[in-house]
Design a protein around this motif. Sequence first.
Motif, PDB file in Angstrom:
ATOM      1  N   MET A 138      52.909  94.869 107.385  1.00 50.91           N
ATOM      2  CA  MET A 138      52.399  95.345 106.097  1.00 50.91           C
ATOM      3  C   MET A 138      53.556  95.328 105.109  1.00 50.91           C
ATOM      4  O   MET A 138      54.686  95.679 105.463  1.00 50.91           O
ATOM      5  N   ALA A 139      53.290  94.880 103.892  1.00 43.96           N
ATOM      6  CA  ALA A 139      54.335  94.811 102.868  1.00 43.96           C
ATOM      7  C   ALA A 139      53.778  95.285 101.535  1.00 43.96           C
ATOM      8  O   ALA A 139      52.571  95.188 101.289  1.00 43.96           O
ATOM      9  N   GLY A 140      54.645  95.787 100.688  1.00 45.35           N
ATOM     10  CA  GLY A 140      54.250  96.195  99.344  1.00 45.35           C
ATOM     11  C   GLY A 140      54.448  95.055  98.364  1.00 45.35           C
ATOM     12  O   GLY A 140      55.318  94.203  98.554  1.00 45.35           O
ATOM     13  N   ARG A 141      53.628  95.039  97.327  1.00 41.14           N
ATOM     14  CA  ARG A 141      53.761  94.026  96.268  1.00 41.14           C
ATOM     15  C   ARG A 141      53.792  94.740  94.921  1.00 41.14           C
ATOM     16  O   ARG A 141      52.926  95.575  94.635  1.00 41.14           O
ATOM     17  N   VAL A 142      54.784  94.404  94.111  1.00 41.94           N
ATOM     18  CA  VAL A 142      54.925  95.000  92.778  1.00 41.94           C
ATOM     19  C   VAL A 142      54.753  93.891  91.753  1.00 41.94           C
ATOM     20  O   VAL A 142      55.443  92.866  91.799  1.00 41.94           O
ATOM     21  N   ARG A 176      59.444  96.168 101.186  1.00 42.59           N
ATOM     22  CA  ARG A 176      59.012  96.737 102.475  1.00 42.59           C
ATOM     23  C   ARG A 176      58.020  97.872 102.208  1.00 42.59           C
ATOM     24  O   ARG A 176      58.257  98.734 101.355  1.00 42.59           O
ATOM     25  N   ALA A 177      56.929  97.876 102.957  1.00 37.45           N
ATOM     26  CA  ALA A 177      55.849  98.845 102.714  1.00 37.45           C
ATOM     27  C   ALA A 177      56.324 100.278 102.861  1.00 37.45           C
ATOM     28  O   ALA A 177      55.999 101.144 102.036  1.00 37.45           O
ATOM     29  N   SER A 195      60.108  90.034 101.367  1.00 36.60           N
ATOM     30  CA  SER A 195      60.534  91.443 101.471  1.00 36.60           C
ATOM     31  C   SER A 195      61.733  91.584 102.407  1.00 36.60           C
ATOM     32  O   SER A 195      62.232  92.685 102.619  1.00 36.60           O
ATOM     33  N   GLY A 196      62.172  90.462 102.980  1.00 36.72           N
ATOM     34  CA  GLY A 196      63.340  90.480 103.868  1.00 36.72           C
ATOM     35  C   GLY A 196      63.003  90.736 105.319  1.00 36.72           C
ATOM     36  O   GLY A 196      63.896  90.875 106.154  1.00 36.72           O
ATOM     37  N   MET A 243      62.071  89.065 108.131  1.00 36.29           N
ATOM     38  CA  MET A 243      61.931  87.727 108.719  1.00 36.29           C
ATOM     39  C   MET A 243      61.309  87.769 110.118  1.00 36.29           C
ATOM     40  O   MET A 243      60.652  86.817 110.538  1.00 36.29           O
ATOM     41  N   ALA A 244      61.517  88.870 110.845  1.00 35.07           N
ATOM     42  CA  ALA A 244      60.921  88.982 112.191  1.00 35.07           C
ATOM     43  C   ALA A 244      59.395  88.986 112.091  1.00 35.07           C
ATOM     44  O   ALA A 244      58.703  88.309 112.868  1.00 35.07           O
ATOM     45  N   THR A 245      58.858  89.736 111.128  1.00 32.18           N
ATOM     46  CA  THR A 245      57.402  89.771 110.928  1.00 32.18           C
ATOM     47  C   THR A 245      56.895  88.434 110.404  1.00 32.18           C
ATOM     48  O   THR A 245      55.820  87.963 110.796  1.00 32.18           O
ATOM     49  N   TYR A 246      57.669  87.795 109.536  1.00 37.74           N
ATOM     50  CA  TYR A 246      57.275  86.486 109.010  1.00 37.74           C
ATOM     51  C   TYR A 246      57.127  85.483 110.156  1.00 37.74           C
ATOM     52  O   TYR A 246      56.126  84.763 110.241  1.00 37.74           O
ATOM     53  N   ARG A 247      58.098  85.451 111.052  1.00 36.16           N
ATOM     54  CA  ARG A 247      58.041  84.512 112.179  1.00 36.16           C
ATOM     55  C   ARG A 247      56.849  84.848 113.093  1.00 36.16           C
ATOM     56  O   ARG A 247      56.128  83.970 113.559  1.00 36.16           O
TER      57      ARG A 247
END
Length: 376
Positions: free
Chosen positions: A247-251, A269-270, A341-342, A344-348
């Motif tokens: 989960m990530a936040g978007r501004v 980061r959420a 959001s930095g 990278m582990a979740t992105y992969r």
Amino acid sequence: MPEPVLGILALYLNEAKQLEEKSVYQKMIVEGSRIGLDVFVFTPADVNPGKELIHALVYDPKSGKWSRKWRKFPNMIYDRCRIQRSERFQQLLRFRSRYHHLTFLNRPLRNKWTIHQTFSQKSRFRQHLPETMLYQSTADLQKLLKHSSVIYVKPINGTGGRGILRIERLQSAKRRFDIQGRRQDRRIIAPRKVTLPRLESIVRQWCLGGQYLVQQGIPLRLSSGRFHDYRMLVQKNGQGIWELTGMAGRVGAANSVTSNLHGGGRAVRAEKLLKEWLGSEDKAEKAMKTAEKLGLEAAVFLEDSFGALCELALDLAIDREGRIYVLEVNPKPAREVFARSGDMATYRKSLLRPLEYALWMYKNKNTPSSAKTVEE
């Protein structure tokens, strides 16, 4: 024994045969080769139906080059096609109809209005839905404005924040409204104040040629004046079980009514954004756990209602009290919010999970996992 084959079904963006997510597919092909899954990319335009062959786009991790090769139909298809107003999209509809019998990891979901109505059938989800109506006349607009000081007008099939209007009823002026938004090409419409008759005329014009929703606005303005929301990704894992990937936040960008990254938004980061928004780490953690449970149950319910899914993104609004609202669901989600959001582990992990699920399906006789199975 030959490796199982996964075909990523995509759509060209234009006549130049450009693909929107080619770099993402490249990463998936590399990950696939690492776990024993042969992955290629194709579009309906690349299919030769007479010979049952595909002029596929193939990436070679060793040489780092793309090429074209004639390939047989894959064991499984991962559909990444989003709605377009083009002949290419009509070609896709014909492909889906003709090859409906093939094994798809995921099937298309319906439009936002149908999904909202489907969610509304269950009390479990009703409490997490903003009040929403299908726009048919200015009476719908007026009705929602009586109950909510802020409403949004959005297309039922829109993506990426396109074609959205935000309308706010001003407290200081009688029957005056502040409107701002984004056009279909994502250009920002600067805020302006209008009377009710002018507002009704603008919305009528805005909704010509398509179907639109009017939806209750949730207060999401940060102290910086920018709007924010949260993107949550749930996916099936290598055992065919739904799990939260991240989960990530978007501004949103300055003067933007949406938080979409394509519209100039930024990812955060959420847990960091939620802690700032709700005022404490405990409240942020509680909201994230509630959101995770909601996301997993929503995925099971929608799969039960509409057919096979392998992943689902939920765009969530969380108000100051920690109440969670589902703004939209997306069965063809982008993943860059995690990279940006930095995380990278979740992105992969977000790239790998559909591949692991495809392997699971292949080993289990190509049968999509039961929609009833959710990891507790």
